[in-house]
Design an enzyme around this catalytic site. Structure first.
Site, mmCIF file in Angstrom:
data_model
loop_
_atom_site.group_PDB
_atom_site.id
_atom_site.type_symbol
_atom_site.label_atom_id
_atom_site.label_comp_id
_atom_site.label_asym_id
_atom_site.label_seq_id
_atom_site.Cartn_x
_atom_site.Cartn_y
_atom_site.Cartn_z
ATOM 1 N N LYS A 1 -66.291 26.608 57.543
ATOM 2 C CA LYS A 1 -66.473 25.763 56.348
ATOM 3 C C LYS A 1 -67.315 24.522 56.647
ATOM 4 O O LYS A 1 -68.267 24.223 55.946
ATOM 5 C CB LYS A 1 -65.094 25.364 55.790
ATOM 6 C CG LYS A 1 -64.329 26.539 55.182
ATOM 7 C CD LYS A 1 -63.001 26.128 54.612
ATOM 8 C CE LYS A 1 -61.961 25.810 55.646
ATOM 9 N NZ LYS A 1 -61.558 26.939 56.513
ATOM 10 N N ILE A 2 -66.940 23.805 57.716
ATOM 11 C CA ILE A 2 -67.649 22.552 58.022
ATOM 12 C C ILE A 2 -69.044 22.854 58.572
ATOM 13 O O ILE A 2 -70.040 22.235 58.161
ATOM 14 C CB ILE A 2 -66.826 21.693 59.019
ATOM 15 C CG1 ILE A 2 -65.514 21.254 58.358
ATOM 16 C CG2 ILE A 2 -67.623 20.481 59.486
ATOM 17 C CD1 ILE A 2 -64.505 20.620 59.308
ATOM 18 N N ASP B 1 -71.009 32.103 66.412
ATOM 19 C CA ASP B 1 -69.656 32.242 65.868
ATOM 20 C C ASP B 1 -69.138 33.616 66.235
ATOM 21 O O ASP B 1 -69.919 34.567 66.325
ATOM 22 C CB ASP B 1 -69.673 32.077 64.333
ATOM 23 C CG ASP B 1 -68.302 31.738 63.778
ATOM 24 O OD1 ASP B 1 -67.377 32.560 63.925
ATOM 25 O OD2 ASP B 1 -68.154 30.650 63.200
ATOM 26 N N CYS C 1 -66.477 24.508 65.956
ATOM 27 C CA CYS C 1 -65.479 25.577 66.141
ATOM 28 C C CYS C 1 -64.146 24.924 66.537
ATOM 29 O O CYS C 1 -64.108 23.783 66.978
ATOM 30 C CB CYS C 1 -65.952 26.588 67.194
ATOM 31 S SG CYS C 1 -66.254 25.865 68.794
ATOM 32 N N PRO C 2 -63.038 25.659 66.386
ATOM 33 C CA PRO C 2 -61.741 25.076 66.765
ATOM 34 C C PRO C 2 -61.596 25.016 68.283
ATOM 35 O O PRO C 2 -62.316 25.725 69.000
ATOM 36 C CB PRO C 2 -60.728 26.057 66.165
ATOM 37 C CG PRO C 2 -61.455 27.334 66.008
ATOM 38 C CD PRO C 2 -62.910 27.016 65.838
ATOM 39 N N THR D 1 -67.920 16.647 66.337
ATOM 40 C CA THR D 1 -66.928 16.133 65.371
ATOM 41 C C THR D 1 -65.748 17.095 65.295
ATOM 42 O O THR D 1 -64.959 17.019 64.359
ATOM 43 C CB THR D 1 -67.541 16.000 63.959
ATOM 44 O OG1 THR D 1 -68.114 17.265 63.591
ATOM 45 C CG2 THR D 1 -68.592 14.917 63.887
ATOM 46 N N SER D 2 -65.629 18.015 66.274
ATOM 47 C CA SER D 2 -64.594 19.047 66.143
ATOM 48 C C SER D 2 -63.329 18.707 66.933
ATOM 49 O O SER D 2 -62.348 18.247 66.349
ATOM 50 C CB SER D 2 -65.164 20.404 66.523
ATOM 51 O OG SER D 2 -64.333 21.409 66.011
ATOM 52 N N ASP E 1 -67.071 12.073 67.726
ATOM 53 C CA ASP E 1 -65.988 11.542 66.893
ATOM 54 C C ASP E 1 -64.646 11.888 67.519
ATOM 55 O O ASP E 1 -63.602 11.435 67.050
ATOM 56 C CB ASP E 1 -66.083 12.145 65.484
ATOM 57 C CG ASP E 1 -65.044 11.545 64.542
ATOM 58 O OD1 ASP E 1 -64.995 10.306 64.455
ATOM 59 O OD2 ASP E 1 -64.271 12.299 63.922
ATOM 60 N N GLU F 1 -58.392 11.461 73.845
ATOM 61 C CA GLU F 1 -58.322 10.486 72.750
ATOM 62 C C GLU F 1 -56.899 10.084 72.383
ATOM 63 O O GLU F 1 -56.692 9.011 71.812
ATOM 64 C CB GLU F 1 -59.039 11.023 71.508
ATOM 65 C CG GLU F 1 -58.340 12.196 70.840
ATOM 66 C CD GLU F 1 -59.045 12.627 69.547
ATOM 67 O OE1 GLU F 1 -60.262 12.835 69.569
ATOM 68 O OE2 GLU F 1 -58.335 12.762 68.521
HETATM 69 P P1 NAD Z 1 -63.142 27.051 59.942
HETATM 70 O O1 NAD Z 1 -61.966 27.857 60.384
HETATM 71 O O2 NAD Z 1 -63.624 27.188 58.538
HETATM 72 O O3 NAD Z 1 -64.388 27.334 60.906
HETATM 73 C C1 NAD Z 1 -64.267 27.461 62.293
HETATM 74 C C2 NAD Z 1 -65.275 28.515 62.724
HETATM 75 O O4 NAD Z 1 -65.235 28.584 64.152
HETATM 76 C C3 NAD Z 1 -64.948 29.917 62.187
HETATM 77 O O5 NAD Z 1 -66.087 30.467 61.557
HETATM 78 C C4 NAD Z 1 -64.543 30.700 63.419
HETATM 79 O O6 NAD Z 1 -64.898 32.075 63.353
HETATM 80 C C5 NAD Z 1 -65.318 29.960 64.501
HETATM 81 N N1 NAD Z 1 -64.796 30.222 65.836
HETATM 82 C C6 NAD Z 1 -63.520 30.470 66.207
HETATM 83 N N2 NAD Z 1 -63.463 30.711 67.524
HETATM 84 C C7 NAD Z 1 -64.730 30.634 67.978
HETATM 85 C C8 NAD Z 1 -65.316 30.800 69.253
HETATM 86 N N3 NAD Z 1 -64.563 31.129 70.314
HETATM 87 N N4 NAD Z 1 -66.639 30.622 69.362
HETATM 88 C C9 NAD Z 1 -67.400 30.326 68.288
HETATM 89 N N5 NAD Z 1 -66.912 30.158 67.041
HETATM 90 C C10 NAD Z 1 -65.591 30.317 66.910
HETATM 91 O O7 NAD Z 1 -62.757 25.558 60.282
HETATM 92 P P2 NAD Z 1 -63.440 24.221 59.724
HETATM 93 O O8 NAD Z 1 -62.680 23.754 58.536
HETATM 94 O O9 NAD Z 1 -64.908 24.417 59.630
HETATM 95 O O10 NAD Z 1 -63.085 23.206 60.903
HETATM 96 C C11 NAD Z 1 -63.684 23.347 62.178
HETATM 97 C C12 NAD Z 1 -63.025 22.394 63.160
HETATM 98 O O11 NAD Z 1 -63.348 21.051 62.805
HETATM 99 C C13 NAD Z 1 -61.494 22.404 63.166
HETATM 100 O O12 NAD Z 1 -60.983 23.434 63.991
HETATM 101 C C14 NAD Z 1 -61.146 21.054 63.693
HETATM 102 O O13 NAD Z 1 -60.970 21.118 65.094
HETATM 103 C C15 NAD Z 1 -62.373 20.209 63.377
HETATM 104 N N6 NAD Z 1 -62.088 19.122 62.428
HETATM 105 C C16 NAD Z 1 -62.344 17.851 62.799
HETATM 106 C C17 NAD Z 1 -62.092 16.798 61.926
HETATM 107 C C18 NAD Z 1 -62.388 15.358 62.268
HETATM 108 O O14 NAD Z 1 -61.938 14.458 61.554
HETATM 109 N N7 NAD Z 1 -63.144 15.072 63.309
HETATM 110 C C19 NAD Z 1 -61.558 17.083 60.663
HETATM 111 C C20 NAD Z 1 -61.336 18.410 60.307
HETATM 112 C C21 NAD Z 1 -61.598 19.422 61.205
#
Ligand code: NAD
Length: 331
Positions: free
Chosen positions: A154-155, A174, A205-206, A232-233, A258, A263
């Site tokens: 999504k992000i 991905d 990615c997570p 930012t992940s 971020d 942290e």
């Molecule tokens: P999402 O689940 O929509 O997208 C994550 C993507 O990563 C998916 O498409 C998934 O297939 C992919 N993925 C999973 N394992 C992988 C791997 N081993 N290699 C490559 N890609 C892989 O999640 P999102 O809503 O886009 O959020 C992503 C991340 O952003 C979250 O997991 C979180 O850690 C981080 N986040 C950070 C903040 C912040 O304030 N800094 C806020 C929200 C989320």
């Protein structure tokens, strides 16, 4: 339901209280993070609401269970801080906020990218000191550059869409390729190729055992020299010491974070009157081409409102025995 809310800041109270006007739960706030030292505070609470750096490991979950807790409600997307296997074997349900505002995080990633590329952090300080010289402030056009998006969920996809607006080319990585990303003109690279041609790498990615230190000495050595890295992940995606070496030898042209591996000892509190003892972090922020924000990418009005509403909606679903829309199950 009685809900103990850990790591609760003023803004958490404000937005959770507003969302609770219609939900009607009994919220008890604790500023302390959840860990083994504070878990006793939750005794008697059927639900515990936690954030990114609270520690819901097996030992903490066992004590929560013993104190009567049945639901762990994460008010965030990532769930790397919860031992899902332990929760499942204790019969504890875990929910998160799957989807709040991907725009909040993606836009912050863009803000960091623009700032690190055009040296806004340095220019801000210079002009306040009446220094209007431009030496050292040169950036590059984003137009025509190649951006690697690691994690096109999504992000990552919102970020990619914004970068297309700047006229950038997209490479993605991905486990589950997204047709939406491809429709933006992005193409997927094999893992070994990630970053090889990219001027900018942004992580979305997570954090999992598989993605821990996905950016390390080896991947950095294969990256395009002078590339910018935006994270930012989650902090654990980047081997910070390897990033420091790459900054020292110029392989990495700039780093904007971020999130940071350690942290939980620093972020979300004011440490300006104390001595920060994390030497790695201190070295990191000593570079002119590094910017750190303290896990604020999610921090917009829209995101925090949705996070609060979704969290309490999950608590209500649990209380009334309905299916949990945002449940996370152990893999
Ligand atoms: P999402 O689940 O929509 O997208 C994550 C993507 O990563 C998916 O498409 C998934 O297939 C992919 N993925 C999973 N394992 C992988 C791997 N081993 N290699 C490559 N890609 C892989 O999640 P999102 O809503 O886009 O959020 C992503 C991340 O952003 C979250 O997991 C979180 O850690 C981080 N986040 C950070 C903040 C912040 O304030 N800094 C806020 C929200 C989320």
């Amino acid at each position: 339901m009685k809900v103990s809310v850990f790591s609760a800041k003023r803004y958490d109270r404000e937005y959770l209280d507003a969302a609770n006007r219609s939900a009607g739960h009994q919220l008890k706030y604790f500023e302390d993070p959840l860990d083994l030292d504070t878990v006793a505070l939750a005794a008697g609470a059927e639900a515990v609401c936690i954030f990114v750096n609270d520690k819901a490991n097996a030992a903490v979950l066992e004590q929560l269970k013993a104190g009567g807790t049945r639901l762990i409600a994460l008010r965030c997307t990532g769930f790397n801080n919860v031992d899902l296997q332990a929760a499942a074997s204790l019969g504890l349900k875990v929910v998160r906020v799957t989807d709040y505002s991907p725009y909040s995080v993606a836009e912050h990633a863009v803000a960091l990218l623009l700032a690190i590329n055009r040296k806004i952090h340095r220019a801000y300080n210079r002009t306040r000191d009446s220094n209007f010289a431009l030496d050292g402030l040169m950036g590059f056009d984003l137009h025509g550059k190649t951006v690697a998006v690691i994690g096109t969920g999504k992000i990552g996809r919102v970020f990619a869409k914004i970068m297309v607006g700047f006229g950038c080319n997209l490479i993605g990585y991905d486990k589950f390729p997204s047709p939406e990303f491809e429709a933006l003109g992005g193409h997927y690279a094999v893992p070994g190729e990630i970053g090889k041609d990219a001027d900018i790498v942004s992580l979305h990615c997570p954090l999992t055992p598989e993605t821990h230190h996905i950016v390390n000495a080896e991947t950095l050595s294969r990256a395009k020299r002078g590339a910018l890295l935006i994270n930012t992940s989650r902090g654990g995606l980047v081997d910070t010491e390897a990033a420091i070496e790459a900054l020292k030898n110029g392989q990495l042209g700039g780093l904007a974070l971020d999130v940071y591996e350690q942290e939980s000892d620093l972020f979300f509190r004011d440490l300006s009157n104390t001595i920060v003892t994390d030497d790695v972090f201190q070295r990191l922020i000593s570079f002119p081409n590094v910017i750190v924000t303290g896990h604020q990418a999610f921090f917009t009005q829209e995101a925090v409102r949705t996070i609060s509403e979704t969290t309490l909606q999950s608590v209500s679903e649990f209380a009334s025995g309905r299916p949990l829309t945002n449940e996370i199950k152990a893999p």
